[in-house]
Motif scaffolding. Sequence first.
Motif, mmCIF file in Angstrom:
data_model
loop_
_atom_site.group_PDB
_atom_site.id
_atom_site.type_symbol
_atom_site.label_atom_id
_atom_site.label_comp_id
_atom_site.label_asym_id
_atom_site.label_seq_id
_atom_site.Cartn_x
_atom_site.Cartn_y
_atom_site.Cartn_z
ATOM 1 N N ASN A 121 -15.845 3.514 16.143
ATOM 2 C CA ASN A 121 -14.538 3.119 16.154
ATOM 3 C C ASN A 121 -14.587 3.319 14.801
ATOM 4 N N TRP A 122 -13.409 3.639 14.286
ATOM 5 C CA TRP A 122 -12.939 3.593 12.671
ATOM 6 C C TRP A 122 -11.395 2.856 12.693
ATOM 7 N N LEU A 123 -11.586 2.084 12.157
ATOM 8 C CA LEU A 123 -10.095 1.472 11.503
ATOM 9 C C LEU A 123 -9.497 1.870 10.422
ATOM 10 N N LEU A 124 -8.294 2.484 10.313
ATOM 11 C CA LEU A 124 -6.941 2.596 9.691
ATOM 12 C C LEU A 124 -6.328 1.686 8.706
ATOM 13 N N GLN A 125 -6.164 1.299 7.873
ATOM 14 C CA GLN A 125 -5.835 0.160 6.653
ATOM 15 C C GLN A 125 -4.301 0.631 6.133
ATOM 16 N N GLU A 126 -3.141 0.537 5.683
ATOM 17 C CA GLU A 126 -2.566 0.782 4.865
ATOM 18 C C GLU A 126 -2.715 -0.372 3.411
ATOM 19 N N VAL A 127 -2.932 0.547 2.364
ATOM 20 C CA VAL A 127 -3.119 -0.131 1.299
ATOM 21 C C VAL A 127 -2.484 0.308 0.680
ATOM 22 N N THR A 128 -1.152 -0.175 0.361
ATOM 23 C CA THR A 128 -0.307 0.335 -0.861
ATOM 24 C C THR A 128 -0.048 -0.085 -2.781
ATOM 25 N N ALA A 129 -0.604 -1.134 -2.898
ATOM 26 C CA ALA A 129 -1.218 -2.001 -3.832
ATOM 27 C C ALA A 129 -2.520 -3.369 -3.617
ATOM 28 N N ARG A 130 -3.719 -3.248 -4.447
ATOM 29 C CA ARG A 130 -4.748 -3.534 -4.612
ATOM 30 C C ARG A 130 -4.918 -5.353 -4.581
ATOM 31 N N ALA A 131 -5.197 -5.860 -4.286
ATOM 32 C CA ALA A 131 -5.326 -7.327 -4.305
ATOM 33 C C ALA A 131 -6.149 -6.970 -5.875
ATOM 34 N N PRO A 132 -5.374 -8.718 -6.535
ATOM 35 C CA PRO A 132 -6.184 -8.808 -7.831
ATOM 36 C C PRO A 132 -7.765 -9.006 -7.359
ATOM 37 N N GLY A 133 -8.505 -8.669 -8.486
ATOM 38 C CA GLY A 133 -9.861 -8.736 -8.852
ATOM 39 C C GLY A 133 -10.805 -7.787 -7.696
ATOM 40 N N ARG A 134 -10.020 -7.137 -7.219
ATOM 41 C CA ARG A 134 -10.016 -6.267 -6.003
ATOM 42 C C ARG A 134 -10.999 -4.778 -7.217
ATOM 43 N N MET A 138 -4.378 5.314 -6.016
ATOM 44 C CA MET A 138 -5.031 5.876 -4.853
ATOM 45 C C MET A 138 -3.843 6.803 -4.073
ATOM 46 N N SER A 139 -2.724 6.787 -4.790
ATOM 47 C CA SER A 139 -1.455 7.780 -3.724
ATOM 48 C C SER A 139 -0.036 7.663 -5.131
ATOM 49 N N SER A 140 0.433 8.790 -4.933
ATOM 50 C CA SER A 140 1.853 8.204 -6.138
ATOM 51 C C SER A 140 2.580 6.703 -5.050
ATOM 52 N N VAL A 141 2.641 6.650 -4.187
ATOM 53 C CA VAL A 141 3.101 5.503 -3.044
ATOM 54 C C VAL A 141 2.704 4.351 -4.084
ATOM 55 N N GLU A 142 1.260 3.952 -4.403
ATOM 56 C CA GLU A 142 0.886 2.822 -4.802
ATOM 57 C C GLU A 142 1.359 2.697 -6.669
ATOM 58 N N ALA A 148 3.698 4.068 -7.610
ATOM 59 C CA ALA A 148 5.345 4.541 -8.367
ATOM 60 C C ALA A 148 5.469 2.349 -8.118
ATOM 61 N N ALA A 149 4.651 2.073 -7.146
ATOM 62 C CA ALA A 149 4.823 0.286 -7.034
ATOM 63 C C ALA A 149 4.511 -0.468 -8.102
ATOM 64 N N ALA A 150 3.075 -0.017 -8.497
ATOM 65 C CA ALA A 150 2.357 -1.034 -9.499
ATOM 66 C C ALA A 150 3.651 -0.162 -10.483
ATOM 67 N N LEU A 151 3.969 0.567 -10.775
ATOM 68 C CA LEU A 151 4.789 0.791 -12.613
ATOM 69 C C LEU A 151 6.233 -0.159 -12.063
ATOM 70 N N ARG A 152 6.931 -0.135 -10.535
ATOM 71 C CA ARG A 152 7.987 -1.140 -10.540
ATOM 72 C C ARG A 152 8.108 -2.620 -11.045
ATOM 73 N N ARG A 153 6.552 -3.030 -10.544
ATOM 74 C CA ARG A 153 5.959 -4.618 -10.766
ATOM 75 C C ARG A 153 5.970 -4.765 -12.418
ATOM 76 N N ALA A 154 5.734 -3.540 -13.040
ATOM 77 C CA ALA A 154 5.699 -2.944 -14.458
ATOM 78 C C ALA A 154 6.935 -3.477 -15.239
ATOM 79 N N SER A 155 7.502 -2.568 -14.734
ATOM 80 C CA SER A 155 8.523 -2.763 -15.015
ATOM 81 C C SER A 155 9.661 -4.138 -15.437
ATOM 82 N N VAL A 156 9.836 -4.544 -14.098
ATOM 83 C CA VAL A 156 10.370 -5.938 -14.027
ATOM 84 C C VAL A 156 9.281 -7.023 -14.808
ATOM 85 N N ALA A 157 8.248 -7.145 -15.071
ATOM 86 C CA ALA A 157 7.813 -8.064 -15.824
ATOM 87 C C ALA A 157 7.763 -7.502 -17.569
ATOM 88 N N HIS A 158 8.032 -6.283 -17.763
ATOM 89 C CA HIS A 158 8.380 -5.885 -19.262
ATOM 90 C C HIS A 158 9.947 -6.081 -19.795
#
Length: 221
Positions: free
Chosen positions: A149-162, A171-175, A177-187
Amino acid sequence: MTIATTRRDTAVETQKPHDMKLEVVVIPVSDVERAKLFYTGLGWRLDADLTGDGFHVVQFTPPGSNCSVVFGSGVAPGPYARIELDILETAGELVVSDIEAARAELADRGLDVSEVYHYAGDKGRVSGPDPERRSYASWASFRDPAGNNWLLQEVTARAPGRVDADGATFMSSVELAAALRRASVAHGEHEQRTGGQRDENWPDWYAEYMVAEQAGTELPL
């Protein structure tokens, strides 16, 4: 010599396979505490150590590796621990950036893959992806011909410390892009703190912020 081939639908054959990153391999151990001491001694990063009434689940990641190992024992109560037990009952875990698209592709290839599901507190496993589409919260599963048995898990942003700070990857353009958006808000907040002046070195600031966020280290001010 004749080599037998299996004919597939042309659309499935020519499309680029959805990325599925090997995230977790489950290994059997007879003594969880002894195994924990062994892998700690190797300098592997301890990502999770879940204990409770009758269960113990541990996850380690080798230095520089994008794949972790999980081992444990017992029957885990509660919805979160149930997820960890599900992982222990598999050959391993694959992560994808879009769980519904990945599931659809596997189904198109003739695989008997489960529906997408998530966990909802005391309700346990519930049909459909996580309503808020949180990272790490949506799942599907399939078996190979041998019954593994194999599990598929959706990951778009990594948990801190991992992620190690010197090995941060997206791991993908989606991930990304999400990191860039969060950085944009913080910046934007950063520029307000500096009197509203435009930061000419924003690329360096973005890079530092994104790596620190992913690694779970102190964020730039």
